[in-house]
Write a protein that holds these residues in place. Structure first.
Motif, PDB file in Angstrom:
ATOM      1  N   VAL A 156      24.077  15.355  53.372  1.00  0.00           N
ATOM      2  CA  VAL A 156      25.169  14.813  53.875  1.00  0.00           C
ATOM      3  C   VAL A 156      25.510  13.313  53.566  1.00  0.00           C
ATOM      4  O   VAL A 156      24.559  12.661  54.193  1.00  0.00           O
ATOM      5  CB  VAL A 156      25.532  15.839  54.901  1.00  0.00           C
ATOM      6  N   GLN A 157      25.671  12.852  52.677  1.00  0.00           N
ATOM      7  CA  GLN A 157      25.551  11.885  52.059  1.00  0.00           C
ATOM      8  C   GLN A 157      26.903  10.938  52.420  1.00  0.00           C
ATOM      9  O   GLN A 157      26.137   9.207  53.064  1.00  0.00           O
ATOM     10  CB  GLN A 157      26.172  11.098  50.338  1.00  0.00           C
ATOM     11  N   THR A 158      27.579  11.132  53.090  1.00  0.00           N
ATOM     12  CA  THR A 158      29.131  10.135  53.367  1.00  0.00           C
ATOM     13  C   THR A 158      28.870  10.269  55.254  1.00  0.00           C
ATOM     14  O   THR A 158      28.961  12.025  55.969  1.00  0.00           O
ATOM     15  CB  THR A 158      31.032  10.824  53.544  1.00  0.00           C
ATOM     16  N   ALA A 159      29.137  10.093  56.624  1.00  0.00           N
ATOM     17  CA  ALA A 159      29.122   9.467  57.481  1.00  0.00           C
ATOM     18  C   ALA A 159      30.288  10.622  58.304  1.00  0.00           C
ATOM     19  O   ALA A 159      29.986  11.246  59.136  1.00  0.00           O
ATOM     20  CB  ALA A 159      28.927   8.552  58.275  1.00  0.00           C
ATOM     21  N   GLY A 160      31.047  10.200  57.535  1.00  0.00           N
ATOM     22  CA  GLY A 160      32.564  11.121  57.720  1.00  0.00           C
ATOM     23  C   GLY A 160      32.450  12.550  58.013  1.00  0.00           C
ATOM     24  O   GLY A 160      32.905  12.750  58.361  1.00  0.00           O
ATOM     25  N   VAL A 161      32.093  13.293  56.577  1.00  0.00           N
ATOM     26  CA  VAL A 161      31.640  14.461  56.646  1.00  0.00           C
ATOM     27  C   VAL A 161      30.573  15.372  57.679  1.00  0.00           C
ATOM     28  O   VAL A 161      30.790  16.153  58.427  1.00  0.00           O
ATOM     29  CB  VAL A 161      31.471  14.647  55.130  1.00  0.00           C
ATOM     30  N   MET A 162      29.632  14.301  57.551  1.00  0.00           N
ATOM     31  CA  MET A 162      29.092  15.201  58.885  1.00  0.00           C
ATOM     32  C   MET A 162      29.156  14.325  59.788  1.00  0.00           C
ATOM     33  O   MET A 162      28.945  15.715  60.771  1.00  0.00           O
ATOM     34  CB  MET A 162      27.160  14.535  58.743  1.00  0.00           C
ATOM     35  N   TYR A 163      30.463  13.722  60.382  1.00  0.00           N
ATOM     36  CA  TYR A 163      30.610  13.465  61.776  1.00  0.00           C
ATOM     37  C   TYR A 163      32.163  14.641  61.970  1.00  0.00           C
ATOM     38  O   TYR A 163      31.788  15.350  62.965  1.00  0.00           O
ATOM     39  CB  TYR A 163      31.558  12.085  62.228  1.00  0.00           C
ATOM     40  N   GLU A 164      32.390  14.531  61.141  1.00  0.00           N
ATOM     41  CA  GLU A 164      33.325  16.237  60.969  1.00  0.00           C
ATOM     42  C   GLU A 164      32.619  17.208  60.905  1.00  0.00           C
ATOM     43  O   GLU A 164      33.364  18.457  61.994  1.00  0.00           O
ATOM     44  CB  GLU A 164      34.038  16.006  60.403  1.00  0.00           C
ATOM     45  N   ALA A 165      31.366  17.420  60.387  1.00  0.00           N
ATOM     46  CA  ALA A 165      30.703  18.868  60.241  1.00  0.00           C
ATOM     47  C   ALA A 165      30.961  19.324  62.021  1.00  0.00           C
ATOM     48  O   ALA A 165      30.478  20.158  61.662  1.00  0.00           O
ATOM     49  CB  ALA A 165      30.191  18.707  59.516  1.00  0.00           C
ATOM     50  N   MET A 166      29.995  18.002  62.501  1.00  0.00           N
ATOM     51  CA  MET A 166      29.120  17.919  64.059  1.00  0.00           C
ATOM     52  C   MET A 166      30.249  18.304  64.721  1.00  0.00           C
ATOM     53  O   MET A 166      30.266  19.167  66.085  1.00  0.00           O
ATOM     54  CB  MET A 166      28.545  17.216  63.746  1.00  0.00           C
ATOM     55  N   ARG A 167      31.574  17.490  64.618  1.00  0.00           N
ATOM     56  CA  ARG A 167      32.608  18.622  65.486  1.00  0.00           C
ATOM     57  C   ARG A 167      32.920  19.812  65.393  1.00  0.00           C
ATOM     58  O   ARG A 167      33.080  20.558  66.625  1.00  0.00           O
ATOM     59  CB  ARG A 167      33.545  17.542  65.035  1.00  0.00           C
ATOM     60  N   GLU A 168      33.105  20.027  64.367  1.00  0.00           N
ATOM     61  CA  GLU A 168      33.081  21.632  64.403  1.00  0.00           C
ATOM     62  C   GLU A 168      32.121  22.241  65.045  1.00  0.00           C
ATOM     63  O   GLU A 168      32.789  23.213  65.617  1.00  0.00           O
ATOM     64  CB  GLU A 168      33.300  21.207  62.852  1.00  0.00           C
ATOM     65  N   ALA A 169      30.672  22.304  64.476  1.00  0.00           N
ATOM     66  CA  ALA A 169      30.160  22.641  64.944  1.00  0.00           C
ATOM     67  C   ALA A 169      29.353  23.091  66.315  1.00  0.00           C
ATOM     68  O   ALA A 169      29.300  24.014  67.043  1.00  0.00           O
ATOM     69  CB  ALA A 169      28.196  22.468  64.095  1.00  0.00           C
ATOM     70  N   LYS A 170      29.594  21.669  66.516  1.00  0.00           N
ATOM     71  CA  LYS A 170      29.765  21.914  68.496  1.00  0.00           C
ATOM     72  C   LYS A 170      30.921  22.973  69.428  1.00  0.00           C
ATOM     73  O   LYS A 170      30.456  23.881  69.881  1.00  0.00           O
ATOM     74  CB  LYS A 170      30.036  20.229  69.031  1.00  0.00           C
ATOM     75  N   ARG A 171      32.141  22.827  68.731  1.00  0.00           N
ATOM     76  CA  ARG A 171      33.383  23.746  69.254  1.00  0.00           C
ATOM     77  C   ARG A 171      32.845  24.774  68.702  1.00  0.00           C
ATOM     78  O   ARG A 171      33.499  25.524  70.096  1.00  0.00           O
ATOM     79  CB  ARG A 171      34.504  22.986  68.006  1.00  0.00           C
ATOM     80  N   LEU A 172      32.154  25.404  67.982  1.00  0.00           N
ATOM     81  CA  LEU A 172      31.827  26.682  67.599  1.00  0.00           C
ATOM     82  C   LEU A 172      30.285  26.982  68.791  1.00  0.00           C
ATOM     83  O   LEU A 172      30.104  28.276  68.446  1.00  0.00           O
ATOM     84  CB  LEU A 172      31.566  27.132  66.270  1.00  0.00           C
ATOM     85  N   ASP A 173      29.451  25.575  68.836  1.00  0.00           N
ATOM     86  CA  ASP A 173      28.262  25.824  70.162  1.00  0.00           C
ATOM     87  C   ASP A 173      27.618  26.959  68.740  1.00  0.00           C
ATOM     88  O   ASP A 173      26.749  27.596  69.099  1.00  0.00           O
ATOM     89  CB  ASP A 173      28.265  27.229  70.719  1.00  0.00           C
ATOM     90  N   MET A 174      27.293  25.774  67.838  1.00  0.00           N
ATOM     91  CA  MET A 174      26.301  25.997  65.988  1.00  0.00           C
ATOM     92  C   MET A 174      25.884  25.009  66.098  1.00  0.00           C
ATOM     93  O   MET A 174      26.276  23.719  66.710  1.00  0.00           O
ATOM     94  CB  MET A 174      27.475  26.525  65.094  1.00  0.00           C
ATOM     95  N   ALA A 175      24.392  25.032  65.277  1.00  0.00           N
ATOM     96  CA  ALA A 175      24.000  23.890  65.107  1.00  0.00           C
ATOM     97  C   ALA A 175      23.966  23.531  63.237  1.00  0.00           C
ATOM     98  O   ALA A 175      24.375  23.802  62.892  1.00  0.00           O
ATOM     99  CB  ALA A 175      22.211  24.287  65.112  1.00  0.00           C
ATOM    100  N   ILE A 176      23.854  22.355  63.212  1.00  0.00           N
ATOM    101  CA  ILE A 176      23.686  21.470  62.639  1.00  0.00           C
ATOM    102  C   ILE A 176      22.337  21.359  61.727  1.00  0.00           C
ATOM    103  O   ILE A 176      21.615  21.220  62.682  1.00  0.00           O
ATOM    104  CB  ILE A 176      24.369  20.832  62.133  1.00  0.00           C
TER     105      ILE A 176
END
Length: 429
Positions: A156-176
């Motif tokens: 994942v090349q863009t920090a902002g994209v990874m940050y938002e992905a991590m936020r969503e995964a955390k909300r769902l109790d899922m792993a990146i």
């Protein structure tokens, strides 16, 4: 149906002991001595002195199906896994079409169940089509059956994209689960940027293409609290970053692939596509750091990154060859032969890195341990007979491994998945 595995060397809860193990239908029902006398109606399989272990758990395989079935199919890949003693695998999403919406994930979950001979957990992608910066519907993919999110094969090349992905995964109790690679630092490399690349006149892949993105992501993981798992660590800097992050309480886990433990750049004999993999074989000091990271607990598990390709795609110049090496069928015997028989690893450690640890890390509550009431996912392995790795024995469509021809110990004789025989070694004439 009742089956007793009699007098095996059973690995249970961190210890090895000679016991019988009773399978009834899809469950382990009992462990103990002389069970065949107590249950005379059971079918008895004599496994005296053979290792009886929880089936291995591989959180990183590529099955190429759909889209690239000339390389591998769900059926051939899962048969290869069973041959290697694996009973649970996790399939990466880099096939065509990418499972980047709920319907595609649901289709794959159904196909994995129908076509696989082992338990197959399906990754959903992080972004649409893996290479875009458009995030998927994380909640929708989870509901459809995705067990975690990865863009493996692409960083994942863009920090902002990874940050938002991590936020969503955390909300769902899922792993990146991250393939870490900064494309701006690749420079068209095909092997490690080091002395061997210079000798062969080949473009190199910088180690910082991996470690720099790990550093970025660890800070994002600290900020979001997500479970961040790093795929196929390959450099000493990456190991040290994970070690520091764990000491600071960041929720990070990681894996190492067998080929990075077994080989380094000095083992590459020439411009040979069979030695082209991503991340590449690194320097000797990187290999030493990976081994040390396993032994001190920095690295949590071993995962194969089983990546089958056709012969044409792996033959010839590394500049044109595909990245990837198979591993499902060779991982345990190669690691046992190289590191357990030489006393570097204990057998119990290797078994934990390949079964208990991945199951515990990701909450696979039916895998990784042999206990009454648990799913009967079991591998029976002959530790005492040497064999030569041969292409004719592989069940994967992919034969792209440089280890063919090596003599190894600890070959799988039987694999049970939910109590059913998924693999049995054929007697050779």
């Amino acid at each position: 149906m009742k089956t007793i595995l009699k007098n095996g060397l059973v690995y249970q809860s961190g210890k090895l002991s000679h016991q019988d193990l009773l399978i009834e239908d899809d469950k382990i029902m009992a462990l103990g001595q002389n069970l065949s006398e107590l249950i005379p109606e059971a079918r008895v399989i004599d496994v005296t002195d053979k290792l009886v272990t929880p089936g291995f758990v591989d959180v990183h395989v590529h099955y190429r199906d759909p889209g690239f079935t000339y390389k591998e199919t769900i059926t051939s890949g899962s048969k290869a896994a069973a041959h290697g003693g694996y009973t649970t695998v996790c399939a990466m999403p880099n096939f065509d079409p990418v499972p980047d919406d709920a319907q595609k994930v649901a289709n794959m979950v159904q196909r994995n169940r129908a076509d696989g001979v082992v338990h197959i957990k399906q990754f959903g992608s992080i972004t649409k089509d893996l290479v875009s910066e458009e995030l998927v519907d994380f909640a929708g993919l989870k509901k459809a059956g995705a067990w975690a999110f990865s863009n493996d094969g692409k960083g994942v090349q863009t920090a902002g994209v990874m940050y938002e992905a991590m936020r969503e995964a955390k909300r769902l109790d899922m792993a990146i689960v991250a393939h870490v690679e900064d494309n701006s630092l690749l420079y068209g490399g095909v092997m490690n940027a080091g002395k061997r690349a210079e000798e062969l006149g080949l473009p190199g892949i910088l180690g910082i293409s991996e470690s720099s993105q790990i550093a970025r992501d660890l800070l994002l993981a600290k900020e979001t609290g997500v479970h961040y798992h790093v795929c196929h660590l390959s450099t000493k800097e990456s190991v040290e970053l994970i070690r520091i992050a764990k000491a600071h309480g960041i929720n990070v886990t990681c894996e190492v692939a067998p080929h990075h433990l077994l080989l380094n750049e000095d083992d590459i004999p020439g411009n040979d596509g069979y030695y082209k993999m991503n991340p590449p074989l690194r320097a000797n000091e990187d290999q030493d750091a990976l081994i040390a990271g396993l032994l001190d607990g920095t690295i949590d598990m071993i995962a194969t990154d089983h990546a089958p390709h056709s012969i044409d795609e792996k033959t010839g110049d590394m500049r044109q060859a595909a990245f990837g090496i198979t591993g499902s069928e060779t991982a345990f015997p190669l690691l046992y032969t190289r590191y357990v028989k030489t006393g570097v690893f204990k057998l119990e450690q290797l078994l934990d890195w390949m079964s208990y640890n991945p199951a515990q890390t990701f909450g696979f509550d039916q895998a990784g341990i042999l206990l009454p009431g648990r799913q009967a996912d079991i591998a029976v392995i002959n530790l005492d007979q040497a064999e030569v790795l041969q292409e004719s024995d592989y069940l994967s469509k992919g034969i792209n491994t440089p280890f063919t021809g090596q003599t190894v110990w600890a070959n799988t004789e039987m694999t049970f998945v939910s109590g059913q025989l998924a693999y049995q070694k054929e007697a050779k004439a």
